[in-house]
Design an enzyme around this catalytic site. Structure first.
Site, PDB file in Angstrom:
ATOM      1  N   ASP A  21       0.812  -1.211   0.000  1.00 33.67           N
ATOM      2  CA  ASP A  21       0.000   0.000   0.000  1.00 33.67           C
ATOM      3  C   ASP A  21       0.847   1.263   0.000  1.00 33.67           C
ATOM      4  O   ASP A  21       0.600   2.189  -0.789  1.00 33.67           O
ATOM      5  CB  ASP A  21      -0.931  -0.009   1.213  1.00 33.67           C
ATOM      6  CG  ASP A  21      -1.717   1.279   1.337  1.00 33.67           C
ATOM      7  OD1 ASP A  21      -2.832   1.345   0.799  1.00 33.67           O
ATOM      8  OD2 ASP A  21      -1.214   2.229   1.982  1.00 33.67           O
ATOM      9  N   SER A  56      -5.045   2.689  -0.385  1.00 31.67           N
ATOM     10  CA  SER A  56      -5.144   1.961  -1.651  1.00 31.67           C
ATOM     11  C   SER A  56      -5.632   0.535  -1.418  1.00 31.67           C
ATOM     12  O   SER A  56      -6.381  -0.018  -2.230  1.00 31.67           O
ATOM     13  CB  SER A  56      -3.813   1.965  -2.403  1.00 31.67           C
ATOM     14  OG  SER A  56      -2.816   1.246  -1.719  1.00 31.67           O
ATOM     15  N   ASP A  57      -5.244  -0.075  -0.315  1.00 34.87           N
ATOM     16  CA  ASP A  57      -5.780  -1.392   0.041  1.00 34.87           C
ATOM     17  C   ASP A  57      -7.293  -1.326   0.243  1.00 34.87           C
ATOM     18  O   ASP A  57      -8.053  -2.140  -0.294  1.00 34.87           O
ATOM     19  CB  ASP A  57      -5.143  -1.900   1.344  1.00 34.87           C
ATOM     20  CG  ASP A  57      -3.842  -2.642   1.125  1.00 34.87           C
ATOM     21  OD1 ASP A  57      -3.658  -3.225   0.052  1.00 34.87           O
ATOM     22  OD2 ASP A  57      -3.003  -2.638   2.036  1.00 34.87           O
ATOM     23  N   LEU A  58      -7.727  -0.363   1.042  1.00 30.87           N
ATOM     24  CA  LEU A  58      -9.148  -0.274   1.372  1.00 30.87           C
ATOM     25  C   LEU A  58      -9.993   0.057   0.149  1.00 30.87           C
ATOM     26  O   LEU A  58     -11.065  -0.538  -0.057  1.00 30.87           O
ATOM     27  CB  LEU A  58      -9.362   0.775   2.464  1.00 30.87           C
ATOM     28  CG  LEU A  58      -8.776   0.409   3.830  1.00 30.87           C
ATOM     29  CD1 LEU A  58      -8.782   1.608   4.768  1.00 30.87           C
ATOM     30  CD2 LEU A  58      -9.546  -0.753   4.445  1.00 30.87           C
ATOM     31  N   GLY A  68     -10.323  -2.934  -1.982  1.00 32.67           N
ATOM     32  CA  GLY A  68     -11.354  -3.804  -1.425  1.00 32.67           C
ATOM     33  C   GLY A  68     -12.751  -3.336  -1.781  1.00 32.67           C
ATOM     34  O   GLY A  68     -13.643  -4.142  -2.085  1.00 32.67           O
TER      35      GLY A  68
END
Length: 406
Positions: free
Chosen positions: A146, A178-180, A183
């Site tokens: 991330d 960026s991960d969230l 998702g």
């Protein structure tokens, strides 16, 4: 009954982007079976402290990080590197609608758990892969983290204080944004694929990349750059297109002032006891305020620092000027609006008695998202899933456990 209570998801993901997608689906009622490594599980189980504490105040084995992204799931431990474990996964795929995975590009192919292999078992399968850079392109084989993606995708070039000011320089977000967001986009992709499958009977493959998402989510900053031919810079807590639209220090804390139009600016000037600011041709319209921000902002700052946070918020709310505090997280969960919306949820937990979580923000009248089940203990549901979903008998389950395959 949730909106997705007819859907089963096989979750082969770990860390954050994939589990966040799976948790969204679980909140809407999907039966999410989280596949974890025997004896170890999702890496985030040990990403602490802090850890969930038992009634005596002792740390449990569940890190708070893990708890954030894994409610409403069932945990099954399977050694997917073994032929026996792979066979169990294939059996579960035959009874599932969606597979989520975030392994390195090509890694699951050697186990026979890639999309092409599994759709031979389940032709209408929806299979979503989440990686740093996607399945194609020169960076496809790279590991994607991330923090690195925030930098590569342009986010950090527009986040942080201006270089010329104290503390200036690039800054990452306070969460793995960026991960969230990957998702969240993966959730949208899965839901769209489910709608297509329900209409046509066709499954499909979804290729999600953190870098793609990070670039896409920059929204108006992308179009500002594309339209002007110039790369936007960092503005700290200010806004490149609106003034005043930033954080200001009060006598005792901070507030956010978000003036969205000229009428609101005039109301602010009157409430601040400086109506002459709105009459000044340099500040009367937003384009002029943007051009003369370096003259205007220090004057506003000098006014705001004379009074307390609570005084300013009360004054500006009465005047109809958009504003708000900068709360710490303990203040967030005491905020009457947050309390009224029921964002904090408490669930029973087998080792801690109670786990405090944050529920889904999606409000649906007929099929509301719900927090029903605590983030599972490692392998908590292995035997029940193998019995109920696959019909394995006690002997077969015992043999797999004795061999260390589950």
């Amino acid at each position: 009954m949730g909106a997705l209570s007819h859907i089963r998801v096989l979750d082969l993901t770990r860390i954050l982007a994939g589990p966040w997608c799976a948790q969204n689906l679980a909140d809407f009622g999907a039966d999410v079976i989280k596949i974890e490594r025997p004896g170890a599980g999702d890496d985030t189980r040990t990403w602490g402290p802090p850890y969930l504490r038992d009634p005596e105040g002792n740390d449990t084995a569940e890190a708070a990080y893990y708890l954030a992204a894994n409610r409403n799931k069932r945990s099954v431990t399977i050694d997917i590197a073994s032929p026996e474990g792979q066979a169990v996964i294939r059996d579960l795929v035959a009874h599932s609608d969606v597979v989520l995975e975030n392994y390195k590009v090509g890694q699951l192919k050697k186990y026979g758990l890639d999309y092409d292999s599994l759709r031979a078992i389940k032709p209408d399968l929806i299979y979503c892969s989440i990686t740093g850079f996607g399945q194609t392109g020169p960076y496809a084989a790279r590991a994607g983290y991330d923090f690195i993606i925030q930098g590569m995708g342009g986010f950090m070039s527009i986040t942080g204080e201006r270089d010329a000011l104290p503390g200036g320089g690039p800054q990452k977000a306070g969460i793995a944004i960026s991960d969230l967001m990957t998702g969240m986009y993966a959730t949208i992709g899965v839901l769209a694929a489910l709608a297509h499958r329900d209409r046509t009977g066709e499954g499909q493959y979804i290729d999600m990349a953190l870098l793609d998402v990070q670039v896409a989510m920059l929204a108006n900053m992308n179009t500002n750059s594309l339209a002007s031919g110039r790369a936007p810079g960092r503005w700290g807590n200010a806004h490149p297109n609106i003034v005043p639209y930033q954080a200001f220090r009060t006598a005792d804390s901070w507030i956010i002032l978000a003036v969205g139009n000229d009428g609101q600016f005039r109301k602010f000037a009157q409430a601040a006891g400086a109506p002459e600011l709105a009459d000044d041709p340099r500040f009367a319209t937003n384009p002029e305020r943007v051009r003369h921000r370096d003259m205007l902002v220090p004057q506003i700052a000098a006014l705001i620092e004379k009074r307390s946070k609570s005084d300013w918020i009360a004054t500006l709310e009465r005047a109809g000027v958009p504003c708000g505090p900068i709360n710490t997280l303990d203040e967030v969960f005491e905020d009457p609006q947050v309390v009224a919306r029921g964002l904090r949820v408490d669930l029973p937990h087998p080792t801690a008695e109670l786990v405090k979580l944050v529920g889904s923000p999606v409000r649906m009248s007929g099929t509301p998202a719900q927090a029903m089940r605590h983030p599972p203990l490692l392998g908590e549901h292995t035997e029940s899933v193998l019995r109920e979903v696959l019909g394995y008998d006690d002997g077969r389950i015992a043999a797999l456990r004795t061999a260390g395959k589950i």
